[in-house]
Design a protein around this motif. Structure first.
Motif, PDB file in Angstrom:
ATOM      1  N   THR A  17     -13.334   4.932  -3.854  1.00  0.00           N
ATOM      2  CA  THR A  17     -12.892   3.962  -4.851  1.00  0.00           C
ATOM      3  C   THR A  17     -13.975   2.913  -5.038  1.00  0.00           C
ATOM      4  O   THR A  17     -14.941   2.850  -4.281  1.00  0.00           O
ATOM      5  N   THR A  18     -13.763   2.064  -6.025  1.00  0.00           N
ATOM      6  CA  THR A  18     -14.712   0.971  -6.258  1.00  0.00           C
ATOM      7  C   THR A  18     -14.304  -0.240  -5.429  1.00  0.00           C
ATOM      8  O   THR A  18     -13.167  -0.345  -4.964  1.00  0.00           O
ATOM      9  N   ASN A  19     -15.243  -1.153  -5.260  1.00  0.00           N
ATOM     10  CA  ASN A  19     -14.950  -2.386  -4.519  1.00  0.00           C
ATOM     11  C   ASN A  19     -13.929  -3.247  -5.267  1.00  0.00           C
ATOM     12  O   ASN A  19     -13.140  -3.946  -4.639  1.00  0.00           O
ATOM     13  N   LEU A  20     -13.924  -3.200  -6.593  1.00  0.00           N
ATOM     14  CA  LEU A  20     -12.955  -3.957  -7.376  1.00  0.00           C
ATOM     15  C   LEU A  20     -11.541  -3.440  -7.095  1.00  0.00           C
ATOM     16  O   LEU A  20     -10.616  -4.224  -6.894  1.00  0.00           O
ATOM     17  N   PHE A  21     -11.375  -2.121  -7.048  1.00  0.00           N
ATOM     18  CA  PHE A  21     -10.068  -1.548  -6.752  1.00  0.00           C
ATOM     19  C   PHE A  21      -9.601  -1.954  -5.362  1.00  0.00           C
ATOM     20  O   PHE A  21      -8.446  -2.281  -5.149  1.00  0.00           O
ATOM     21  N   ARG A  22     -10.516  -1.959  -4.403  1.00  0.00           N
ATOM     22  CA  ARG A  22     -10.157  -2.364  -3.041  1.00  0.00           C
ATOM     23  C   ARG A  22      -9.800  -3.848  -2.973  1.00  0.00           C
ATOM     24  O   ARG A  22      -8.921  -4.237  -2.213  1.00  0.00           O
ATOM     25  N   ALA A  23     -10.478  -4.672  -3.756  1.00  0.00           N
ATOM     26  CA  ALA A  23     -10.181  -6.107  -3.742  1.00  0.00           C
ATOM     27  C   ALA A  23      -8.830  -6.393  -4.406  1.00  0.00           C
ATOM     28  O   ALA A  23      -8.058  -7.212  -3.919  1.00  0.00           O
ATOM     29  N   VAL A  24      -8.534  -5.704  -5.489  1.00  0.00           N
ATOM     30  CA  VAL A  24      -7.276  -5.928  -6.199  1.00  0.00           C
ATOM     31  C   VAL A  24      -6.104  -5.372  -5.403  1.00  0.00           C
ATOM     32  O   VAL A  24      -5.035  -5.967  -5.354  1.00  0.00           O
ATOM     33  N   ASN A  25      -6.293  -4.240  -4.760  1.00  0.00           N
ATOM     34  CA  ASN A  25      -5.227  -3.577  -4.002  1.00  0.00           C
ATOM     35  C   ASN A  25      -5.492  -3.681  -2.505  1.00  0.00           C
ATOM     36  O   ASN A  25      -5.457  -2.691  -1.779  1.00  0.00           O
ATOM     37  N   PHE A  26      -5.705  -4.903  -2.048  1.00  0.00           N
ATOM     38  CA  PHE A  26      -6.078  -5.138  -0.647  1.00  0.00           C
ATOM     39  C   PHE A  26      -5.044  -4.609   0.331  1.00  0.00           C
ATOM     40  O   PHE A  26      -5.389  -4.073   1.382  1.00  0.00           O
ATOM     41  N   GLU A  27      -3.745  -4.734  -0.003  1.00  0.00           N
ATOM     42  CA  GLU A  27      -2.688  -4.330   0.927  1.00  0.00           C
ATOM     43  C   GLU A  27      -2.692  -2.829   1.195  1.00  0.00           C
ATOM     44  O   GLU A  27      -2.114  -2.379   2.190  1.00  0.00           O
ATOM     45  N   LEU A  28      -3.309  -2.037   0.339  1.00  0.00           N
ATOM     46  CA  LEU A  28      -3.374  -0.595   0.574  1.00  0.00           C
ATOM     47  C   LEU A  28      -4.379  -0.241   1.667  1.00  0.00           C
ATOM     48  O   LEU A  28      -4.272   0.818   2.275  1.00  0.00           O
ATOM     49  N   TYR A  29      -5.350  -1.110   1.905  1.00  0.00           N
ATOM     50  CA  TYR A  29      -6.423  -0.807   2.852  1.00  0.00           C
ATOM     51  C   TYR A  29      -6.347  -1.625   4.135  1.00  0.00           C
ATOM     52  O   TYR A  29      -6.961  -1.274   5.128  1.00  0.00           O
TER      53      TYR A  29
END
Length: 83
Positions: A17-29
């Motif tokens: 995934t992109t870093n933006l996706f990880r930042a927006v969906n932090f609770e998934l990671y």
């Protein structure tokens, strides 16, 4: 963090995934944190307990919850028909 051989149970951690996706969906990671979860449960239980306490206090003073036509609730003082 791209695994070439994802193991069972990795879930979204193994997907590219992109870093933006990880930042927006932090609770998934983020891994679950039992201390923070416990503090949150204590805070929610305290709020619910306080609301229940205040409601019982008002009812003990002779107030009751009346529902209006528009669905809102207000506390009114009990009145006797003999007054």
């Amino acid at each position: 963090m791209s695994n070439k051989n994802p193991a069972p149970g990795d879930g979204l951690r193994s997907v590219r995934t992109t870093n933006l996706f990880r930042a927006v969906n932090f609770e998934l990671y983020a891994k679950p944190n039992a201390v923070i979860m416990g503090l949150g449960l204590v805070a929610i239980a305290g709020c619910v307990g306080y609301i229940a306490y205040m409601r019982s206090k008002y009812e003990g003073l002779g107030y009751y919850g009346a529902v209006r036509e528009d669905g809102t609730e207000e506390f009114l003082k009990r009145k006797s028909k003999w007054d």
